[in-house]
Design a protein around this motif. Structure first.
Motif, PDB file in Angstrom:
ATOM      1  N   LEU A 205       0.762  -1.051   0.008  1.00  0.00           N
ATOM      2  CA  LEU A 205      -0.109  -0.131   0.116  1.00  0.00           C
ATOM      3  C   LEU A 205       0.859   1.312  -0.051  1.00  0.00           C
ATOM      4  N   PHE A 206       0.764   2.065  -1.135  1.00  0.00           N
ATOM      5  CA  PHE A 206       1.440   3.323  -1.147  1.00  0.00           C
ATOM      6  C   PHE A 206       0.371   4.415  -0.427  1.00  0.00           C
ATOM      7  N   ALA A 207       0.489   4.625   0.858  1.00  0.00           N
ATOM      8  CA  ALA A 207      -0.355   5.536   1.498  1.00  0.00           C
ATOM      9  C   ALA A 207      -0.476   7.112   1.455  1.00  0.00           C
ATOM     10  N   GLY A 208       0.939   7.560   0.758  1.00  0.00           N
ATOM     11  CA  GLY A 208       0.820   8.801   0.696  1.00  0.00           C
ATOM     12  C   GLY A 208       0.733   9.583   2.121  1.00  0.00           C
ATOM     13  N   ASP A 209       0.501  10.743   2.235  1.00  0.00           N
ATOM     14  CA  ASP A 209       0.689  11.483   3.663  1.00  0.00           C
ATOM     15  C   ASP A 209      -0.446  10.997   4.671  1.00  0.00           C
ATOM     16  N   LEU A 210      -1.119  10.059   4.238  1.00  0.00           N
ATOM     17  CA  LEU A 210      -2.299   9.755   5.176  1.00  0.00           C
ATOM     18  C   LEU A 210      -1.580   8.979   6.512  1.00  0.00           C
ATOM     19  N   VAL A 211      -0.280   8.403   6.209  1.00  0.00           N
ATOM     20  CA  VAL A 211       0.301   7.854   7.242  1.00  0.00           C
ATOM     21  C   VAL A 211       1.975   8.528   7.140  1.00  0.00           C
ATOM     22  N   PHE A 212       2.012   8.740   8.468  1.00  0.00           N
ATOM     23  CA  PHE A 212       3.687   9.410   8.762  1.00  0.00           C
ATOM     24  C   PHE A 212       4.025   8.334   9.756  1.00  0.00           C
ATOM     25  N   ARG A 213       5.028   7.787   9.467  1.00  0.00           N
ATOM     26  CA  ARG A 213       5.808   6.883  10.451  1.00  0.00           C
ATOM     27  C   ARG A 213       6.808   7.308  11.277  1.00  0.00           C
ATOM     28  N   ASN A 214       6.762   7.192  12.552  1.00  0.00           N
ATOM     29  CA  ASN A 214       7.868   7.492  13.139  1.00  0.00           C
ATOM     30  C   ASN A 214       8.230   9.328  13.288  1.00  0.00           C
ATOM     31  N   ARG A 215       7.093   9.822  13.152  1.00  0.00           N
ATOM     32  CA  ARG A 215       7.368  11.360  13.302  1.00  0.00           C
ATOM     33  C   ARG A 215       5.837  11.809  13.239  1.00  0.00           C
ATOM     34  N   ILE A 216       5.936  13.349  13.980  1.00  0.00           N
ATOM     35  CA  ILE A 216       4.654  13.872  13.779  1.00  0.00           C
ATOM     36  C   ILE A 216       4.127  14.176  12.491  1.00  0.00           C
ATOM     37  N   PRO A 217       2.760  14.027  12.451  1.00  0.00           N
ATOM     38  CA  PRO A 217       2.283  14.221  10.886  1.00  0.00           C
ATOM     39  C   PRO A 217       2.358  15.897  10.760  1.00  0.00           C
ATOM     40  N   PHE A 218       2.093  16.375   9.547  1.00  0.00           N
ATOM     41  CA  PHE A 218       1.802  17.578   9.138  1.00  0.00           C
ATOM     42  C   PHE A 218       0.245  17.638   9.157  1.00  0.00           C
ATOM     43  N   PHE A 293       3.785  11.916  22.626  1.00  0.00           N
ATOM     44  CA  PHE A 293       4.176  12.488  21.278  1.00  0.00           C
ATOM     45  C   PHE A 293       5.471  13.311  21.177  1.00  0.00           C
ATOM     46  N   GLU A 294       5.951  13.672  22.374  1.00  0.00           N
ATOM     47  CA  GLU A 294       7.056  14.913  22.124  1.00  0.00           C
ATOM     48  C   GLU A 294       8.223  14.193  21.932  1.00  0.00           C
ATOM     49  N   ARG A 295       8.502  13.157  22.115  1.00  0.00           N
ATOM     50  CA  ARG A 295       9.858  12.492  21.554  1.00  0.00           C
ATOM     51  C   ARG A 295       9.854  12.048  20.062  1.00  0.00           C
ATOM     52  N   LEU A 296       8.626  12.011  19.556  1.00  0.00           N
ATOM     53  CA  LEU A 296       8.666  11.955  17.821  1.00  0.00           C
ATOM     54  C   LEU A 296       9.448  13.108  17.241  1.00  0.00           C
ATOM     55  N   ASN A 303       4.017  20.441  16.227  1.00  0.00           N
ATOM     56  CA  ASN A 303       2.722  20.374  17.060  1.00  0.00           C
ATOM     57  C   ASN A 303       1.914  21.477  17.481  1.00  0.00           C
ATOM     58  N   ARG A 304       2.608  22.647  17.822  1.00  0.00           N
ATOM     59  CA  ARG A 304       1.751  23.570  17.914  1.00  0.00           C
ATOM     60  C   ARG A 304       0.902  24.222  16.903  1.00  0.00           C
ATOM     61  N   TYR A 308      -3.212  24.242  16.827  1.00  0.00           N
ATOM     62  CA  TYR A 308      -3.951  25.388  16.388  1.00  0.00           C
ATOM     63  C   TYR A 308      -4.737  25.243  15.524  1.00  0.00           C
ATOM     64  N   ASN A 309      -4.367  24.718  14.211  1.00  0.00           N
ATOM     65  CA  ASN A 309      -5.184  24.510  13.422  1.00  0.00           C
ATOM     66  C   ASN A 309      -6.402  23.609  13.475  1.00  0.00           C
ATOM     67  N   THR A 310      -6.163  22.492  14.461  1.00  0.00           N
ATOM     68  CA  THR A 310      -7.396  21.750  14.726  1.00  0.00           C
ATOM     69  C   THR A 310      -8.133  22.362  15.650  1.00  0.00           C
ATOM     70  N   TYR A 311      -7.745  23.143  16.497  1.00  0.00           N
ATOM     71  CA  TYR A 311      -8.630  24.256  17.138  1.00  0.00           C
ATOM     72  C   TYR A 311      -9.522  24.945  16.635  1.00  0.00           C
ATOM     73  N   LEU A 312      -8.927  25.714  15.613  1.00  0.00           N
ATOM     74  CA  LEU A 312      -9.650  26.498  14.724  1.00  0.00           C
ATOM     75  C   LEU A 312     -10.905  25.719  13.605  1.00  0.00           C
ATOM     76  N   GLN A 313     -10.271  24.547  13.363  1.00  0.00           N
ATOM     77  CA  GLN A 313     -11.234  23.835  12.708  1.00  0.00           C
ATOM     78  C   GLN A 313     -12.438  23.262  13.518  1.00  0.00           C
ATOM     79  N   LEU A 314     -12.265  22.637  14.740  1.00  0.00           N
ATOM     80  CA  LEU A 314     -13.225  22.463  15.773  1.00  0.00           C
ATOM     81  C   LEU A 314     -14.083  23.706  16.199  1.00  0.00           C
ATOM     82  N   GLU A 315     -13.430  24.888  16.359  1.00  0.00           N
ATOM     83  CA  GLU A 315     -14.420  25.843  16.602  1.00  0.00           C
ATOM     84  C   GLU A 315     -15.399  26.084  15.450  1.00  0.00           C
TER      85      GLU A 315
END
Length: 319
Positions: A205-218, A293-296, A303-304, A308-315
């Motif tokens: 499976l070539f998952a593109g950026d739906l999967v970020f492995r061993n790092r924080i997703p963008f 998550f902070e060691r990834l 992360n910040r 923030y973008n998630t906060y705005l989306q959920l608002e």
């Protein structure tokens, strides 16, 4: 004037190299690139867990390729023409067959700035039609202009956005070179035009950026709610190997998709709670326990902004 501009760009590049602790000679070579085999006919190259820069040639994402009886099918094109040229050389070490197709998972810069190299070689570019909105947007042009400054000399005035030859509008089975590729629409998630490509004959499976492995997703402007749903959709594949958009190849599909999923669910939970309570973002962010998550890699960089973008989306979702 051109000499002056060149002078400032050279100074900027050298300063970047000093900050990175690299020599100009090392920068010309860029980070190591080596094709790694993941199944009898599938391979990938792995980008570094960094932000894009002149020092790393924007080699921060992965690209995969499948050697079919009739030619090579590439999945994504890396983040600069220089990287694409290096990828061509890696492919030639494995097969003399031509690169016939490039399947694009999404139109983020680190995955598509190498497309022009493959287009010029005669490859057919295939992408989700939703990418057309981005290609015709001011955002795409501004991003390219900024990249010409920030990623010079690897991105310059010769770097161009490439329009696909063929569009995908719905889930589709593609027979290319005698090999079946299952194209599945999984956006809007990380981007509106997300596609995943599955090679059922080898369970890759070539998952593109739906999967970020061993790092924080963008996360950026992603639709994190649908991203979580899309990961559940991908888990339905009988997958032996995942080639993620970033990070090393995965041989444990459920575990590694779960890592990205858990992060997105956590973001939505803690930021959703704050949004509903109308708690100021900074106050809410500083209260959250991020220890799992902070060691990834790239936690401090991303992360910040993700929160923030998630906060705005959920608002917005709460209205």
């Amino acid at each position: 004037m051109k000499k002056l501009v060149w002078g400032w760009r050279l100074v900027s590049l050298l300063l970047g190299l000093l900050v990175a602790g690299l020599s100009p000679v090392h920068a010309d070579q860029g980070p190591p690139m080596q094709a790694q085999q993941v199944s009898p006919s599938a391979w990938y190259v792995e980008g570094v867990s960094e932000l894009g820069s002149s020092a790393n040639q924007n080699f921060i994402s992965n690209a995969g390729f499948v050697v079919t009886p009739a030619g090579v099918v590439l999945i994504d094109a890396l983040g600069s023409p220089a990287l694409a040229t290096r990828l061509v050389a890696e492919i030639k070490k494995i097969t003399p067959l031509p690169i016939t197709h490039v399947l694009v998972t999404h139109y983020h810069a680190d995955h598509i700035y190498g497309l022009q190299v493959f287009k010029d070689l005669g490859a057919k570019i295939v992408a989700h039609r939703a990418a057309l909105v981005y290609l015709n947007s001011e955002t795409a042009q501004l991003r390219l202009e900024a990249s010409r400054e920030q990623l010079f000399p690897w991105i310059d005035d010769k770097t161009r956005l490439v329009v696909p030859n063929s569009w995908i509008d719905a889930d589709q089975d593609l027979m290319i070179g005698g090999v079946l590729f299952q194209a599945r629409i999984v956006g809007p998630a990380h981007t509106p035009e997300d596609l995943a490509f599955y090679l059922p004959s080898e369970k890759v499976l070539f998952a593109g950026d739906l999967v970020f492995r061993n790092r924080i997703p963008f996360v950026g402007q992603a639709d994190s709610r649908h991203w979580i749903t899309a990961l559940d959709q991908l888990l339905s594949f009988d997958t032996r190997v995942i080639v993620p958009g970033h990070g090393p190849v995965s041989h444990d599909a459920r575990h590694d998709m779960q890592q990205t999923r858990d992060y997105l669910v956590y973001l939505r939970t803690v930021m959703g709670r704050a949004a509903v309570a109308m708690e100021p973002f900074e106050e809410a962010y500083n209260k959250v326990d991020w220890s799992q998550f902070e060691r990834l890699p790239l936690f401090r960089s991303a992360n910040r902004m993700n929160a923030y973008n998630t906060y705005l989306q959920l608002e917005h979702e709460a209205k």
